[in-house]
Scaffold this active site. Structure first.
Site, PDB file in Angstrom:
ATOM      1  N   ARG A  33       0.851  -1.206   0.000  1.00 40.05           N
ATOM      2  CA  ARG A  33       0.000   0.000   0.000  1.00 40.05           C
ATOM      3  C   ARG A  33       0.882   1.251   0.000  1.00 40.05           C
ATOM      4  NH1 ARG A  33      -3.805   0.969   5.143  1.00 40.05           N
ATOM      5  NH2 ARG A  33      -1.739   0.879   6.090  1.00 40.05           N
ATOM      6  N   SER A 128       3.638 -20.542   9.499  1.00 37.74           N
ATOM      7  CA  SER A 128       4.263 -20.494  10.830  1.00 37.74           C
ATOM      8  C   SER A 128       5.777 -20.491  10.717  1.00 37.74           C
ATOM      9  CB  SER A 128       3.825 -21.667  11.697  1.00 37.74           C
ATOM     10  OG  SER A 128       4.498 -21.602  12.944  1.00 37.74           O
ATOM     11  N   LYS A 183      -3.799 -24.026  11.192  1.00 42.44           N
ATOM     12  CA  LYS A 183      -2.854 -23.050  11.747  1.00 42.44           C
ATOM     13  C   LYS A 183      -3.320 -22.570  13.118  1.00 42.44           C
ATOM     14  CE  LYS A 183       0.522 -20.072  12.190  1.00 42.44           C
ATOM     15  NZ  LYS A 183       0.225 -18.737  12.470  1.00 42.44           N
ATOM     16  N   HIS A 186      -2.521 -25.233  15.532  1.00 38.57           N
ATOM     17  CA  HIS A 186      -1.066 -25.188  15.724  1.00 38.57           C
ATOM     18  C   HIS A 186      -0.722 -24.155  16.799  1.00 38.57           C
ATOM     19  CE1 HIS A 186       2.724 -23.015  15.074  1.00 38.57           C
ATOM     20  NE2 HIS A 186       3.247 -24.146  14.655  1.00 38.57           N
ATOM     21  N   ASN A 187      -1.306 -22.993  16.700  1.00 40.76           N
ATOM     22  CA  ASN A 187      -1.016 -21.943  17.678  1.00 40.76           C
ATOM     23  C   ASN A 187      -1.539 -22.302  19.068  1.00 40.76           C
ATOM     24  OD1 ASN A 187      -0.132 -20.688  15.337  1.00 40.76           O
ATOM     25  ND2 ASN A 187      -0.823 -18.670  15.975  1.00 40.76           N
ATOM     26  N   GLU A 190       0.863 -24.587  20.475  1.00 39.17           N
ATOM     27  CA  GLU A 190       2.039 -23.774  20.826  1.00 39.17           C
ATOM     28  C   GLU A 190       1.838 -23.120  22.207  1.00 39.17           C
ATOM     29  OE1 GLU A 190       3.168 -20.969  17.668  1.00 39.17           O
ATOM     30  OE2 GLU A 190       3.274 -19.410  19.186  1.00 39.17           O
TER      31      GLU A 190
HETATM   32  P1  NDP Z   1       1.430  -6.591   9.958  1.00 35.43           P
HETATM   33  O1  NDP Z   1       0.433  -7.533  10.493  1.00 35.43           O
HETATM   34  O2  NDP Z   1       2.035  -5.621  10.873  1.00 35.43           O
HETATM   35  O3  NDP Z   1       0.787  -5.828   8.700  1.00 35.43           O
HETATM   36  C1  NDP Z   1       1.432  -4.766   8.050  1.00 35.43           C
HETATM   37  C2  NDP Z   1       1.181  -4.805   6.562  1.00 35.43           C
HETATM   38  O4  NDP Z   1      -0.225  -4.714   6.302  1.00 35.43           O
HETATM   39  C3  NDP Z   1       1.834  -3.638   5.847  1.00 35.43           C
HETATM   40  O5  NDP Z   1       2.310  -4.087   4.600  1.00 35.43           O
HETATM   41  C4  NDP Z   1       0.674  -2.668   5.683  1.00 35.43           C
HETATM   42  O6  NDP Z   1       0.839  -1.767   4.613  1.00 35.43           O
HETATM   43  C5  NDP Z   1      -0.439  -3.631   5.372  1.00 35.43           C
HETATM   44  N1  NDP Z   1      -1.765  -3.068   5.574  1.00 35.43           N
HETATM   45  C6  NDP Z   1      -2.362  -2.771   6.761  1.00 35.43           C
HETATM   46  N2  NDP Z   1      -3.600  -2.286   6.546  1.00 35.43           N
HETATM   47  C7  NDP Z   1      -3.797  -2.273   5.200  1.00 35.43           C
HETATM   48  C8  NDP Z   1      -4.882  -1.887   4.359  1.00 35.43           C
HETATM   49  N3  NDP Z   1      -6.028  -1.440   4.867  1.00 35.43           N
HETATM   50  N4  NDP Z   1      -4.722  -2.003   3.028  1.00 35.43           N
HETATM   51  C9  NDP Z   1      -3.577  -2.476   2.504  1.00 35.43           C
HETATM   52  N5  NDP Z   1      -2.518  -2.865   3.245  1.00 35.43           N
HETATM   53  C10 NDP Z   1      -2.630  -2.758   4.572  1.00 35.43           C
HETATM   54  O7  NDP Z   1       2.621  -7.416   9.236  1.00 35.43           O
HETATM   55  P2  NDP Z   1       3.356  -8.780   9.564  1.00 35.43           P
HETATM   56  O8  NDP Z   1       4.348  -8.931   8.489  1.00 35.43           O
HETATM   57  O9  NDP Z   1       3.793  -8.867  10.982  1.00 35.43           O
HETATM   58  O10 NDP Z   1       2.220  -9.885   9.385  1.00 35.43           O
HETATM   59  C11 NDP Z   1       1.523 -10.062   8.168  1.00 35.43           C
HETATM   60  C12 NDP Z   1       0.490 -11.151   8.364  1.00 35.43           C
HETATM   61  O11 NDP Z   1       1.155 -12.370   8.691  1.00 35.43           O
HETATM   62  C13 NDP Z   1      -0.481 -10.877   9.499  1.00 35.43           C
HETATM   63  O12 NDP Z   1      -1.748 -11.358   9.148  1.00 35.43           O
HETATM   64  C14 NDP Z   1       0.079 -11.688  10.638  1.00 35.43           C
HETATM   65  O13 NDP Z   1      -0.913 -12.070  11.572  1.00 35.43           O
HETATM   66  C15 NDP Z   1       0.648 -12.893   9.907  1.00 35.43           C
HETATM   67  N6  NDP Z   1       1.720 -13.608  10.573  1.00 35.43           N
HETATM   68  C16 NDP Z   1       2.703 -12.938  11.245  1.00 35.43           C
HETATM   69  C17 NDP Z   1       3.725 -13.606  11.875  1.00 35.43           C
HETATM   70  C18 NDP Z   1       4.795 -12.849  12.568  1.00 35.43           C
HETATM   71  O14 NDP Z   1       5.664 -13.516  13.171  1.00 35.43           O
HETATM   72  N7  NDP Z   1       4.831 -11.541  12.521  1.00 35.43           N
HETATM   73  C19 NDP Z   1       3.812 -15.081  11.825  1.00 35.43           C
HETATM   74  C20 NDP Z   1       2.785 -15.682  11.035  1.00 35.43           C
HETATM   75  C21 NDP Z   1       1.788 -14.963  10.460  1.00 35.43           C
HETATM   76  P3  NDP Z   1       1.537  -0.322   4.866  1.00 35.43           P
HETATM   77  O15 NDP Z   1       3.005  -0.575   4.804  1.00 35.43           O
HETATM   78  O16 NDP Z   1       1.033   0.503   3.752  1.00 35.43           O
HETATM   79  O17 NDP Z   1       1.078   0.148   6.214  1.00 35.43           O
END
Ligand code: NDP
Length: 477
Positions: A33, A128, A183, A186-187, A190
């Site tokens: 975005r 994961s 998943k 899994h959590n 965990e």
């Molecule tokens: P975040 O959950 O912090 O999400 C941030 C991303 O989402 C950014 O790219 C942001 O874009 C985008 N975003 C947020 N709102 C919108 C919107 N309305 N429209 C378009 N884009 C949007 O990132 P993570 O990398 O931590 O996690 C990504 C996913 O993976 C999540 O669903 C999370 O639950 C899952 N996950 C995370 C793990 C982890 O260890 N962190 C492990 C396994 C799964 P912008 O840069 O423009 O703000």
């Protein structure tokens, strides 16, 4: 259109997944975005492989070869719907949207249904392994249609973690929300694993009197045996860590309030709906909840407890061995409960999930990866319709061998006033399942007394009611 796959949402997870695809030889279109993040990714890691920078949704979709494979790694919930709404009109029948976020499986089912009407495959894929796993090989749990897996699976198999025998830690879990359901469980497992390890630590500390550094060594020893797992390994690291500012054990300077993002809670909520007893996972969620009630804890701190009974060195060492047994037995129970929930979800939603395959793809990449999962896979390989892990001969033998020590640990915990809700819930489950008779018969009597809810008999077919307010004769209901 030259990219084989596209990733939109380039925070830690999306960015590392995109790099993982590129490092494995795929051309990856990247989009975010806030476009600057896509630019930065290509600037910083462009030499790792072939990236196609795209600024707008239109450019992103145009960059993908057909059928398009579009991976969404944005914040779960509302943002996922927003992204789908933005991209779906730009796609054509046969294209695939893969949601790698931590979505609730019910949302995944809804999204899959809505997109199916447009001819678009929606693949809810649990991922994961955190940041590190996304880059070097996660465990991936994709749902969605078999057709979409045929087009997507080989790529996922390439970027996923590999188990010790070389097999990929991903497989098609089942239709629509099956992947996100697995998943979620899994959590939940965990949470239970972490709670059991935490209880083992506290018992070693408060009953046996070991220091964090000594406990780190004990965990390292355990990690060379049947408890060999990522979580035991990192526990030893955390316990051995010393805070630089104070010189104290790190674990003693961290506030003892555990937080949660909700997937453990979902596992328990859904288990309640499905009628599956996941008491170990529930206790793990509640234990985090209790830790967070600081006011309640402060108000209760003066409550009476038992006098300390210090152990000799020899007794402490013997106790540590018993804790290993209790931890292992409780772990068998929490996996038994988690796999029961997956089996129940699979039956409820018609997913036909292969439980052995689930154990197999959890062997590498994910947070609960452990030598133990090989055993679970073998149990289901030997008998696909195994009603419970406890029905497996090998697990039954091991838990039987552990039970005396398991009980002794809980006796010590109770005597010394150290809470061990995970160990206790696991043992109660074990004892309930093996019991000849349960007091549920009495519960049925009570229900019939106050609510005429009727009961069944052990010696005759049919439903019966006793006229409790009258002559107490029995009538057939
Ligand atoms: P975040 O959950 O912090 O999400 C941030 C991303 O989402 C950014 O790219 C942001 O874009 C985008 N975003 C947020 N709102 C919108 C919107 N309305 N429209 C378009 N884009 C949007 O990132 P993570 O990398 O931590 O996690 C990504 C996913 O993976 C999540 O669903 C999370 O639950 C899952 N996950 C995370 C793990 C982890 O260890 N962190 C492990 C396994 C799964 P912008 O840069 O423009 O703000």
């Amino acid at each position: 259109s030259s990219a084989q796959i596209g990733v939109t949402g380039l925070a830690v997870m999306g960015r590392n997944l995109a790099r993982n695809f590129a490092r494995n030889g795929f051309t990856v279109a990247v989009h975010n975005r806030t476009a600057a993040k896509a630019r930065a990714l290509v600037d910083e890691f462009g030499d790792e492989g072939d990236f196609v920078y795209t600024e707008t949704a239109k450019e992103f979709v145009a960059a993908l070869e057909r059928p398009r494979r579009l991976v969404v790694m944005v914040k779960a919930g509302e943002p996922t719907d927003a992204v789908i709404k933005e991209f779906a009109p730009l796609l054509e029948p046969g294209d695939m949207i893969v949601d790698g976020g931590n979505a609730h499986f019910a949302d995944t089912r809804r999204r899959e249904r809505e997109l199916r009407e447009l001819g678009i495959h929606f693949v809810g894929a649990g991922v994961s392994g955190g940041e590190e796993g996304a880059l070097n090989g996660p465990s991936i749990m994709p749902g969605g249609s078999a057709e979409s897996y045929a087009a997507l699976g080989p790529m996922l198999e390439k970027i996923s973690a590999k188990a010790a025998d070389g097999s990929p830690c991903t497989a098609h879990i089942g239709p629509d929300g099956a992947g996100h359901f697995v998943k979620m469980v899994h959590n939940g497992i965990e949470y239970a694993d972490m709670q059991l390890i935490a209880e083992a630590y506290q018992l070693l500390r408060e009953v046996a009197g070991y220091s964090p550094a000594e406990i780190a060594d004990i965990f390292r020893t355990w990690n060379r045996g049947r408890l060999d797992s990522y979580l035991i390994e990192i526990t030893a690291e955390v316990l051995a860590h010393v805070d630089a500012a104070t010189g104290k054990p790190f674990v003693d300077v961290v506030a003892d309030r555990a937080e949660q993002k909700g997937t453990g809670r979902w596992t328990v909520q859904i288990a309640l709906d499905l009628g599956v007893p996941v008491s170990g996972i529930a206790e793990a969620v509640f234990a985090r909840s209790v830790s967070g009630h600081t006011d309640l804890r402060a108000a209760s701190r003066g409550l009476a407890g038992p006098a300390a009974e210090p152990l000799s060195d020899k007794e402490a060492a013997a106790f540590a061995d018993r804790v290993e047994q209790a931890l292992y037995a409780s772990k068998i129970v929490s996996y038994t409960q988690g796999f029961h929930e997956i089996a129940a979800g699979s039956a409820e939603y018609g997913w036909d999930i292969d439980l052995g395959a689930v154990a197999s793809i959890w062997r590498g990449g994910c947070i609960i990866r452990a030598a133990f999962l090989d055993r679970i896979r073998a149990a289901y390989d030997a008998r696909a319709d195994l009603p419970s892990l406890l029905a497996d001969e090998g697990f039954a033998r091991e838990i039987g061998a552990a039970q005396d020590d398991w009980r002794a640990v809980l006796v010590a915990a109770t005597r010394q006033g150290v809470p061990a809700p995970g160990f206790a819930a696991a043992l109660a489950y074990y004892d309930a399942l093996r019991a000849e008779r349960l007091p549920a018969a009495l519960t049925q009597g009570q229900r019939d007394y106050f609510g005429a809810h009727t009961y069944r008999r052990t010696d005759r077919e049919g439903s019966f009611h006793t006229l409790w307010g009258g002559d107490r004769s029995e009538v057939e209901a």
